[in-house]
Design a protein around this motif. Structure first.
Motif, PDB file in Angstrom:
ATOM      1  N   THR A   1      -6.700   4.867 -10.185  1.00 17.24           N
ATOM      2  CA  THR A   1      -6.727   6.315 -10.362  1.00 17.24           C
ATOM      3  C   THR A   1      -7.961   6.657 -11.192  1.00 17.24           C
TER       4      THR A   1
ATOM      5  N   LEU B   1      -6.787  -0.926  -5.947  1.00 15.02           N
ATOM      6  CA  LEU B   1      -6.311   0.447  -6.114  1.00 15.02           C
ATOM      7  C   LEU B   1      -6.574   0.929  -7.535  1.00 15.02           C
TER       8      LEU B   1
ATOM      9  N   HIS C   1     -10.508  -0.873 -10.226  1.00 13.71           N
ATOM     10  CA  HIS C   1      -9.108  -1.130  -9.881  1.00 13.71           C
ATOM     11  C   HIS C   1      -8.243  -1.308 -11.122  1.00 13.71           C
TER      12      HIS C   1
ATOM     13  N   TYR D   1       2.475   1.578  -3.626  1.00 15.10           N
ATOM     14  CA  TYR D   1       1.567   1.917  -4.713  1.00 15.10           C
ATOM     15  C   TYR D   1       0.774   3.202  -4.464  1.00 15.10           C
ATOM     16  N   CYS D   2       0.428   3.480  -3.234  1.00 15.74           N
ATOM     17  CA  CYS D   2      -0.376   4.672  -2.946  1.00 15.74           C
ATOM     18  C   CYS D   2       0.504   5.891  -2.668  1.00 15.74           C
ATOM     19  N   GLU D   3       1.354   5.809  -1.647  1.00 15.34           N
ATOM     20  CA  GLU D   3       2.194   6.954  -1.310  1.00 15.34           C
ATOM     21  C   GLU D   3       3.260   7.198  -2.373  1.00 15.34           C
TER      22      GLU D   3
ATOM     23  N   PHE E   1      -1.567   5.834  -6.434  1.00 15.94           N
ATOM     24  CA  PHE E   1      -2.875   5.188  -6.553  1.00 15.94           C
ATOM     25  C   PHE E   1      -3.711   5.441  -5.292  1.00 15.94           C
ATOM     26  N   GLU E   2      -5.017   5.262  -5.442  1.00 12.05           N
ATOM     27  CA  GLU E   2      -5.942   5.424  -4.320  1.00 12.05           C
ATOM     28  C   GLU E   2      -6.652   4.102  -4.043  1.00 12.05           C
ATOM     29  N   VAL E   3      -6.949   3.861  -2.777  1.00 11.44           N
ATOM     30  CA  VAL E   3      -7.670   2.640  -2.405  1.00 11.44           C
ATOM     31  C   VAL E   3      -9.131   2.772  -2.827  1.00 11.44           C
TER      32      VAL E   3
ATOM     33  N   ARG F   1       0.837  -1.209   0.000  1.00 10.03           N
ATOM     34  CA  ARG F   1       0.000   0.000   0.000  1.00 10.03           C
ATOM     35  C   ARG F   1       0.868   1.254   0.000  1.00 10.03           C
ATOM     36  N   GLU F   2       1.917   1.264   0.796  1.00 11.48           N
ATOM     37  CA  GLU F   2       2.812   2.423   0.821  1.00 11.48           C
ATOM     38  C   GLU F   2       3.434   2.651  -0.555  1.00 11.48           C
TER      39      GLU F   2
END
Length: 284
Positions: free
Chosen positions: A209, A207, A214, A188-190, A194-196, A185-186
């Protein structure tokens, strides 16, 4: 298919590259069963497309390659998105004629088929329902694993027969086995931005955008002690993510470096590696 989920400013999957043990056998499967076209072939590598212009899948047979180890993390499946439900109907009929064993599911947002290539690489072929029909609860897009109504899909046929992947076919998403959902998650998102979209399925995370259900799926269904994917075995070689311009890509590479992830850059290529070592090419 709603193209806005796969156009700028969305970050989406472009190409999936696979290591295989027997290129002629794999090429026959991907052309005769999956219905892709060979764009080019050279030196133990074949580039496949739906429209003959835009690559979707690359098959490569390294000089020394071992069979799949199902205890390893890495690729769960890559997913090919068809433009319309009638395309899924003719593909179901085609797979049945070819005697291909398949799984199937209704995910509320989509209707999907699942099967494997000759090396055991997972493949999903699906069609999306219109986004206006997707259920949303607390800013999440609800997805389920329900039985697929095959009879309803096949009613779309009207005598149509499968003649290969239709124009407009794209890679819809990629789904990966990981060992640590929080680390993934860190990254791919941070890192990648991407957003969950959905985290209510046991040990899985979805995830995207631009509001898609997804572009990336992640799970720990093989357990947190799963082996890292080996470069010596068949499976995922790399996949590409398409960014809406060099500025967006540069912001992502900067974030990844600040988080401590490896990024390799040259004039024409940016490559990074997720927490279990999957290779990702960042393209524009």
């Amino acid at each position: 298919m709603e193209r806005t989920f796969f156009q700028d400013p969305a970050v989406r999957v472009g190409v999936v590259s696979l290591k295989v043990q027997d290129l002629p056998k794999s090429k026959a499967f991907y052309t005769n069963i999956l219905g892709l076209k060979v764009m080019e072939e050279e030196g133990g590598k074949a580039v496949l497309s739906a429209d003959g212009k835009d690559p979707l899948v690359i098959l490569e047979q390294p000089k020394s390659i071992e069979a799949k180890d199902r205890r390893e993390a890495g690729l769960y499946h890559f997913a090919i998105l068809l433009p319309a439900r009638k395309d899924l109907a003719s593909f179901i009929y085609h797979l049945t004629e070819q005697g291909i064993h398949m799984g199937a599911a209704d995910h509320l947002v989509s209707e999907a088929l699942y099967f494997e290539d000759p090396d055991g690489n997972g493949i999903e072929v699906y069609r999306d329902r219109p986004s206006s029909q997707w259920q949303r609860v607390n800013d999440q897009i609800v997805m389920t694993v329900d039985p697929l109504d095959g009879d309803s899909i096949l009613s779309e046929l009207n005598g149509d027969r499968w003649s290969g992947m239709p124009l407009g076919t794209i890679i819809g998403h990629i789904h990966l086995h990981v060992r640590d959902l929080q680390a993934a998650r860190e990254f791919y998102c941070e890192g990648l931005g991407f957003e969950v979209t959905f985290d209510r399925l046991d040990k899985a995370l979805f995830l995207s955008t631009s509001g898609y259900h997804h572009h990336i799926g992640l799970n720990t269904w093989k357990g947190e002690r799963a082996k890292e994917p080996s470069t010596k075995r068949v499976g995922l070689q790399f996949y590409s993510l398409i960014f809406p311009g060099k500025e967006a890509r540069q912001k992502a590479t900067t974030r990844l470096r600040e988080l401590g992830y490896r990024v390799v850059e040259d004039e024409n290529m940016v490559i990074t590696y997720d927490p279990i070592g999957n290779t990702i090419k960042l393209e524009t």
